[in-house]
Enzyme design. Structure first.
Site, PDB file in Angstrom:
ATOM      1  N   GLN B 347       8.228  41.995 -31.119  1.00  0.00           N
ATOM      2  CA  GLN B 347       8.445  42.484 -29.763  1.00  0.00           C
ATOM      3  C   GLN B 347       7.366  41.983 -28.825  1.00  0.00           C
ATOM      4  OE1 GLN B 347       8.938  46.755 -30.131  1.00  0.00           O
ATOM      5  NE2 GLN B 347      11.002  46.586 -29.295  1.00  0.00           N
ATOM      6  N   THR B 515       4.697  48.307 -34.521  1.00  0.00           N
ATOM      7  CA  THR B 515       5.224  48.242 -35.889  1.00  0.00           C
ATOM      8  C   THR B 515       6.745  48.179 -35.798  1.00  0.00           C
ATOM      9  OG1 THR B 515       3.277  49.478 -36.556  1.00  0.00           O
ATOM     10  CG2 THR B 515       5.004  49.283 -38.188  1.00  0.00           C
ATOM     11  N   HIS B 516       7.200  47.185 -35.078  1.00  0.00           N
ATOM     12  CA  HIS B 516       8.629  46.967 -34.869  1.00  0.00           C
ATOM     13  C   HIS B 516       8.991  45.565 -35.335  1.00  0.00           C
ATOM     14  CE1 HIS B 516       8.315  50.048 -31.314  1.00  0.00           C
ATOM     15  NE2 HIS B 516       8.150  50.615 -32.489  1.00  0.00           N
ATOM     16  N   ASN B 517       8.798  45.311 -36.616  1.00  0.00           N
ATOM     17  CA  ASN B 517       9.182  44.026 -37.198  1.00  0.00           C
ATOM     18  C   ASN B 517      10.662  44.096 -37.545  1.00  0.00           C
ATOM     19  OD1 ASN B 517       6.473  45.186 -38.333  1.00  0.00           O
ATOM     20  ND2 ASN B 517       6.121  43.001 -38.134  1.00  0.00           N
ATOM     21  N   ASN B 555      15.501  41.434 -31.882  1.00  0.00           N
ATOM     22  CA  ASN B 555      14.743  42.633 -31.564  1.00  0.00           C
ATOM     23  C   ASN B 555      14.916  42.929 -30.083  1.00  0.00           C
ATOM     24  OD1 ASN B 555      13.078  44.847 -31.855  1.00  0.00           O
ATOM     25  ND2 ASN B 555      11.514  43.731 -32.991  1.00  0.00           N
TER      26      ASN B 555
END
Lengths: 248, 589
Positions: B347, B515-517, B555
């Protein structure tokens, strides 16, 4: 043999599982039927016990204290970093898993990498501090007539720290930038972390900011936006600050 | 040598949000479920009671709740010309560990993604033409639509008790909610959180700019709530220790507060903790999973046979487990072929920090992870991208989640980092700053991917995952555009000094971003370009289902937990209603 993933009381509990489950997994924990909670079971933080040095030598501790007092100097706003216990904090941290990089990935091969690839240092913080403080001590003895860092004037200390910060100290055996970044980070941690870890004594760091600590419930303030919060700070141990001035 | 255990119906790998939802739904369908979790058991009264939870050093700085890199990490490089090196200490993202997973220490920002997100490729081509899309993109639709997932989003929101205000009820735009959201069938389960000073000021400024701000849908609860499983949550107290911390108040939706109390009591369920799954075992022809192998804390390997295997680990570790198990063809960036590891995305983060005068006192320590106001004008396809010249978008939000003093004490640009001047500026500004942050989409690209590292191994001697990632020009344009909007907002709020935070230089693994993998084992409509079909079922091995953000082909400009939870319910329904009556591929390949 792989390391225990946690190394906490949870592993101790697994030993019970070994006996209880002859047909189940040998080690590890099996949970079924009910939440595995027992009264007074807790996983508390390790509390820094006052007195003595666990890792630093007296000379190293004096240097750290002096450095912390320049990074966060005493003034009309409150005590300096050294006075607030940053050296005690660092000593206890270096004696624990932080100092040995126990929780980090420390398998080789070690290579330099790009800045974007982050920490690639093989030496854990405890070793880095020992080597760096020795290099600074030797430099001070040679350049300042045998005086240690703690024995320099504030102006001399500031000038030396500024040179290290800028990467131009020229001190043999010292990697300026990595050492300074680590020192600054650890001193700020010590000044602002809960006093249970040995720094932030009398909540000096929290009082500087007006941070109320671990009060955990501010709902009474929701209808009073932009109003000062007036209750004194509370740390994990529940003690209140001896003195308290509300941030304006 | 591994020892063989008695078979079970379902093995769940990883007991976080998706693992606990799928385990409970399948237990209720009459199956025996064994969940295997590499980390420890965690519960509120023991691991994060109010007496020890608010500890910034331990949790935020030393990372006590996250997986320790000594146990598992990955390697990283910006591009294929570099040699990847291990992430020795977490920075950019913080993967969870233990029962509850990242659901323990998330902020609680819970979104339904936009209908556009699920058809982002075909919709972009339709509106702007194929030539408008960025160079080397790997954009493709999800294979599932918002309309199909609507009921699953609803179930996850009601599981959590999300506090919010609907912006679109059955197609009718609602005042006070997000006017851009997809239609929902009913209101949020609980009313929005009461705002604090900074979001309130942002909302006023945003309205002056012509935007329509609304309360962040929040898993920090505004009022007491009992969910459909009978689990109870309490109102949030704005303690300011949310992300990176467990909640001692039972106020944050998590597996611990929303599912585990009923899951653990179900006779069909068993959890094994501190056991690391190293492999999904396959039949000789590779077409069927026979169970999993895991290693306990003594280093003993065990084989757990199962009829159904559900991979519910964090996105990165699900992808690694597929690669270690030989499930699906690994992606090759040279040829663009293969599926496992492709479409890795991240992101765009950043925004603007404003510093204010004597008349403002924001009390940043009064906050929670999801207390804030959001503007959605520049997200997804909510605006014309033609003039902007990029694909994707960002949500803009003022969320003052904390004033934790080790990390959260910004000072104006030009302030020294230490010494007397630093100290004075820190005191003057601690209470007088507010930030408008952005969360921006990242499209999938040919050169951003995951595979196994050729050099570095974990404690069991198995190869680490390798990440190759940088922000392409499309995302850098998005960053500049969205940060400009954040600056406008902070200026409209009355800041005397504004600091821009935007992407500069290569993607950096050191500072925390999010922590948006996502991606790496994506869902889709064809086996050549996706790992699973629209039901999260692996094309090549139909008795393996995946959960989590590894399924996302792209994403978006919102947090991922909403669709992560929705897809868990979607997959649970597909397994119960479609797979169990007739085990086999749910979509013909």
């Amino acid at each position: 043999m792989p390391p225990s993933p946690t190394g906490t009381r949870r592993s101790l509990l697994s030993a019970t599982a070994l006996i209880a489950l002859a047909h189940g997994p040998a080690v590890g924990r099996t949970v079924r039927g009910a939440l595995p909670w027992s009264p007074n079971e807790a996983y508390p933080p390790p509390r820094a016990v006052p007195g003595g040095w666990l890792f630093l030598t007296a000379e190293e501790a004096a240097a750290i204290e002096a450095m912390a007092n320049r990074l966060i100097p005493a003034d009309e706003l409150g005590p300096g970093g050294g006075e607030a216990g940053c050296a005690v904090f660092l000593d206890r941290q270096l004696a624990g898993p932080y100092g040995s990089s126990e929780w980090l990935y420390m398998r080789g091969p070690f290579a330099r990498g790009t800045p974007q690839q982050g920490l690639q240092e093989e030496r854990p913080p405890a070793v880095l501090y020992r080597q760096s403080l020795a290099a600074i001590a030797a430099h001070c003895r040679a350049r300042f007539g045998g005086r240690a860092f703690a024995g320099l004037t504030a102006a001399e200390q500031d000038a030396l720290l500024q040179a290290i910060d800028a990467g131009r100290s020229g001190i043999a055996g010292l990697e300026d930038k990595p050492f300074f970044e680590m020192l600054l980070q650890n001193v700020m941690e010590g000044f602002f972390a809960d006093p249970i870890y040995g720094g932030n004594q009398d909540m000096a760091g929290w009082k500087l900011l007006g941070f109320p600590g671990t009060r955990y419930d501010y709902r009474e303030m929701l209808d009073r936006p932009h109003q000062p919060y007036r209750d004194p700070p509370v740390p994990l141990s529940g003690l209140r600050a001896a003195s308290w001035q509300v941030a304006r | 040598m591994s020892r063989r255990l008695p078979p079970t119906d379902v093995v769940v790998v990883g007991l976080g949000w998706t693992g606990s939802i799928l385990a409970y739904e399948l237990c209720r369908a009459g199956l025996r479920v064994t969940a295997i979790e590499r980390g420890p058991w965690r519960d509120t009264p023991t691991d994060f009671p109010t007496t020890t939870a608010p500890d910034e050093l331990r949790y935020s700085i030393r990372h006590d709740l996250f997986v320790r890199p000594a146990q598992e990490t990955l390697t990283f490089r910006n591009n294929r010309d570099q040699t990847a090196l291990p992430i020795r200490r977490w920075g950019s993202f913080l993967p969870g560990n233990g029962v509850g997973g990242a659901g323990v220490h998330w902020n609680g920002q819970t979104w339904r993604w936009h209908p556009w997100d699920f058809t982002f490729h075909s919709s972009s081509v339709e509106r702007y033409g194929a030539a408008f899309l960025p160079h080397d993109h790997m954009m493709q639709d999800w294979g599932v639509t918002y309309e199909e997932l609507e009921e699953s989003f609803d179930r996850f929101e009601y599981l959590c008790g999300i506090s919010g205000k609907a912006g679109n009820l059955k197609g009718e735009i609602q005042a006070g909610g997000n006017p851009f959201e997809g239609p929902r069938q009913r209101e949020f389960p609980t009313r929005p959180m009461q705002m604090t000073a900074a979001p309130d000021l942002f909302a006023r400024a945003a309205r002056e700019l012509g935007w329509k701000p609304f309360p962040q849908p929040s898993a920090n609860l505004s009022e007491a709530y009992t969910n459909p499983y009978g689990c109870k949550l309490a109102p949030c107290t704005y303690c300011g220790f949310c992300e990176r911390f467990g909640c001692g108040n039972f106020s944050k939706s998590s597996p611990q507060t929303c599912v585990l109390p009923v899951l653990v009591r179900h006779p069909g369920f068993e959890a094994r903790t501190e056991c690391q799954v190293t492999k999904v075992n396959l039949s000789a022809d590779g077409r069927r999973a026979t169970g999993v192998t895991y290693v306990d804390t003594a280093g003993q390997a065990w084989e757990q046979p199962a009829a159904l295997v559900l991979l519910c680990a964090y996105q990165l570790f699900n992808v690694r487990l597929l690669l270690l198990s030989g499930i699906g063809k690994p992606y090759d960036p040279a040829t663009g072929e293969g599926v496992v590891g492709r479409n890795y995305a991240y992101q765009v983060t950043g925004g603007a920090t404003g510093f204010f005068g004597e008349d403002r006192l924001f009390n940043p320590f009064i906050g929670a992870g999801s207390v804030g106001m959001v503007a959605d004008e520049f997200n997804a396809d909510n605006f014309d991208h033609g003039p902007a010249g990029f694909v994707g978008g960002a949500s803009l939000a003022c969320i003052l989640s904390n004033g934790r003093p080790i990390t959260t004490r910004p000072v104006p640009p030009g302030t020294p980092r230490w010494g007397g001047a630093w100290k004075r500026a820190t005191r003057e500004n601690y209470n007088r700053w507010a930030a408008v942050g952005l969360q921006g989409s990242v499209m999938p690209y040919r050169g951003n991917y995951l595979d196994l590292d050729p050099t570095y191994k974990d404690a069991y001697g198995l190869p680490l995952l390798r990440m190759t990632f940088d922000f392409p020009e499309n995302e850098r344009k998005l960053s500049r555009f969205a940060v400009d909007r954040c600056v406008e907002a902070v200026q409209a709020m009355g800041a005397h000094t504004v600091r821009r935070n935007e992407i500069s230089g290569p993607y950096d693994i050191v500072p925390y971003q999010s922590t948006h993998n996502t991606g790496g084992a994506i869902m889709g409509s064809a086996p050549k370009t996706s790992v699973t079909n629209k039901y999260c079922q692996v094309w090549d091995v139909p008795n393996v289902f995946l959960a989590g953000a590894c399924l996302f082909p792209m994403n978006a400009g919102f947090n991922p937990t909403g669709p992560v939870g929705a897809l868990a319910y979607w997959a649970a329904d597909a397994i119960r209603d479609r797979y169990l009556p007739n085990p086999g591929p749910l979509v013909p390949a």
